[in-house]
Every structure is written in structure tokens, then in C-alpha cells.
Write an enzyme that holds these catalytic residues in place. Structure first.
Site, short mmCIF file in Angstrom:
data_model
loop_
_atom_site.label_atom_id
_atom_site.label_comp_id
_atom_site.label_asym_id
_atom_site.label_seq_id
_atom_site.Cartn_x
_atom_site.Cartn_y
_atom_site.Cartn_z
N HIS A 167 0.87 -1.27 -0.21
CA HIS A 167 -0.01 -0.09 0.16
C HIS A 167 0.76 1.27 -0.05
CE1 HIS A 167 -3.27 2.73 0.59
NE2 HIS A 167 -3.91 1.86 1.55
N GLU A 271 -0.62 0.99 -5.77
CA GLU A 271 -0.19 -0.17 -4.88
C GLU A 271 -0.21 -1.19 -6.00
OE1 GLU A 271 -3.13 -0.54 -1.97
OE2 GLU A 271 -3.52 1.87 -2.18
#
Length: 309
Positions: A167, A271
């Protein structure tokens, strides 16, 4: 121990949490908190921060750190029964004193090996035994490399299934001046519209409001172009089929206690992920997930290459 030539150093971070500082000889650096196995800083040789961490990030367990590179495992978002983004980012990792040989072509001494195993309490939440090994390394050119090795150690022979994402919060000058290239013409699930499926129509992704999309079957190369900083992040990935693009914009930013009201202007998450098709892992079979700018060719590797210019 303040010399830049100290490749690996342990230090106390925010609220006394232990962190590891990595330094490359040319001046680049990275910081990794044992809480969450969480990369919170990555600076180039000029000392410029390449990752975003909110000024309101709490650094207070069990709250996840807002920014840097949280590890979403074994669940991305709320797509399952667990808490948002799983639990790996909310656990204290240990330094791995006996790491396996990680397949890498980097000779950098600036690396640290961490390991996460479930406690008895964890097994009540997610009844599977695993070993999650993480190596964080700086390449000779200052490139940041994350390599994750996940093993199913269930004694009952049962496989487990999970989703995953690095992330990554990139620091940008002004979100309205940023373009993302490489995802045009690809299908995506729009989290702002009940994950309805659409096809990206633009020549590049630009930002004029909140974005929360999961792009599917994405290409190996994605570029983030920051015109004001005259900086380009080039992501090259293998094996991680999906890519998440996220920015909360103003209303959601104001609703998050650990995020500054105007900080959305200076962050973009892109991501590398495996979301649409969850991964099923049999016992004692290694799965390697890598985020890196320099990775040797290996069919077992799931990799994301990051270059900054």
C-alpha cells in the site's frame, strides 16, 4: 553511530517504537518500524523524502501508521471477514536472525530481515499458521526493495487463501499536477461505485476528485509523473496482476482523524496487489512477493520495480 556509512542501525522512533535505519553509501536512506514491518521513510541521495507519512499519523498500536508502505495481508480493504487491510500492519515483527537466502541481485549491505508469526490470539482471528518473512533493502543506486516470503505452516495440511497489497504512499508536490500512465484501456473496479467494473478511457489518469480504483490485469510498467517536482516514479512489476490507485480528496481527508485536512494534495497511492483473484497457498510452499527496482528474472517472484528520476 551517525555516519552515513553505517549501513544498518537500530534506533528509537516516534513514541519510543523501535525502528531500523538503512543507509547507502551515496546518501540514500530508509526507515523501517518493527511495528507493522512498516517502511516509513525513503529518501534519495539529496535527502528528499519520496514517501508520504501524515503529520497526524499516530504511531500508537494497535492503530496502523498512516503513510509509508503498509503491508496488506491476509486481506485487502474490507473484502473479507477481517479488519480493514488485514492484520500484518498492526503486529510487532521480530528481527529475523536466520533468514533464508533471498533471490536478489543486490549486493547492498543496507538491508534488514524481519519475520512475523501468529500468536495464539491471532489464530482465533485467522486460524492458519504461517511465516511471513520480509526483507527491506536499499540498492546501490538508492532503489528501495521489499521482498516478502510467505509460507503456509499449517500442520493439518490445509491451504489458506489471501489477498495482498504493498500500500505505497508516494509523496507528490500537487495531486492536480500528477499523471499516471500505463493503466489506460484497462478494466477497473470502482470502489466508489460498489465495485462496478469499468474500462479506463483517458490517455492518462489525472486527479480532480476522490479516486479509489482496483485496476485488473495491469501491465508491467506504470509511471507516476510529478510535473512540479520534475520527478517520475516508474514501477515495473511481475506477477502482481492488480494495481490500486487511491487519493481520498478533501471530504474524506477531513473525516480521517490521522490525516491532515489538506494533505490529500501531496499524496498518491499506487499499489501493486493481488486482489481480484485471491492467492491459495498450500502448506510449506513459498510464495515470494517483491517490490523492487532491480529484480533478477525468476518465475517464482512477484515483483514491483521502482525507479525514480
Amino acid at each position: 553511530m551517525t555516519s552515513e556509512r553505517v549501513a544498518v542501525e537500530s534506533a528509537k522512533g516516534v513514541n519510543g517504537l523501535e525502528k531500523i535505519i538503512l543507509r547507502e553509501t551515496r546518501g540514500s536512506s530508509a526507515e523501517v518500524y518493527l511495528y507493522g514491518g512498516h517502511v516509513t521513510s525513503w529518501k534519495n541521495e539529496h535527502g528528499e523524502e519520496l514517501l508520504f507519512v501524515s503529520s497526524k499519523a499516530l504511531f500508537k498500536p494497535p492503530k496502523a501508521i498512516r503513510g509509508g508502505i503498509p503491508l496488506c495481508f491476509p486481506q485487502f480493504s474490507n473484502l473479507g471477514p477481517l479488519e480493514q487491510h488485514g492484520f500484518a500492519r498492526n503486529k510487532f515483527w521480530s528481527i529475523d536472525t536466520d533468514p533464508p537466502a533471498f533471490p536478489t541481485n543486490s549486493s547492498s549491505k543496507a538491508h534488514i530481515d524481519l519475520i512475523l508469526k501468529p500468536s495464539e490470539e491471532d489464530m482465533k482471528i485467522w486460524p492458519h499458521s504461517y511465516e511471513f518473512r520480509l526483507r527491506v533493502a536499499l540498492g546501490p543506486g538508492g532503489d528501495l526493495m521489499l521482498t516478502s516470503r510467505i509460507r503456509n505452516t499449517n500442520s493439518d495440511g490445509k491451504p489458506f487463501t489471501f489477498t495482498f497489497a504493498y500500500h505505497t504512499y508516494f509523496s507528490v508536490s500537487d495531486i492536480s499536477e500528477v499523471r499516471v500512465e500505463g493503466l489506460e484501456t484497462h478494466d477497473y473496479l470502482d470502489n466508489l461505485q460498489n465495485r462496478e467494473r469499468f474500462t479506463e478511457q483517458g490517455d492518462a489518469i489525472t486527479f480532480e476528485g476522490e479516486v479509489d480504483k482496483i485496476y485488473l490485469s495491469t501491465p508491467t510498467k506504470i509511471a507516476i509523473m510529478d510535473h512540479e517536482k520534475k520527478r517520475t516514479f516508474v514501477l515495473r512489476k511481475d506477477g502482481l496482476p492488480d494495481a490500486v490507485v487511491w487519493n481520498p480528496w478533501d471530504k474524506k481527508a477531513k473525516a480521517m482523524a490521522d490525516f491532515g485536512d489538506d494533505e490529500y494534495k501531496h499524496v498518491l497511492c499506487v499499489e501493486a496487489a493481488a486482489i481480484e483473484k485471491p492467492i491459495t497457498l498450500k502448506p510449506v510452499v513459498n510464495l515470494i512477493l517483491r517490490e523492487s527496482s532491480r529484480v533478477a528474472e525468476d518465475p517464482l517472484l512477484w515483483s514491483l520495480y521502482v525507479q525514480v528520476s
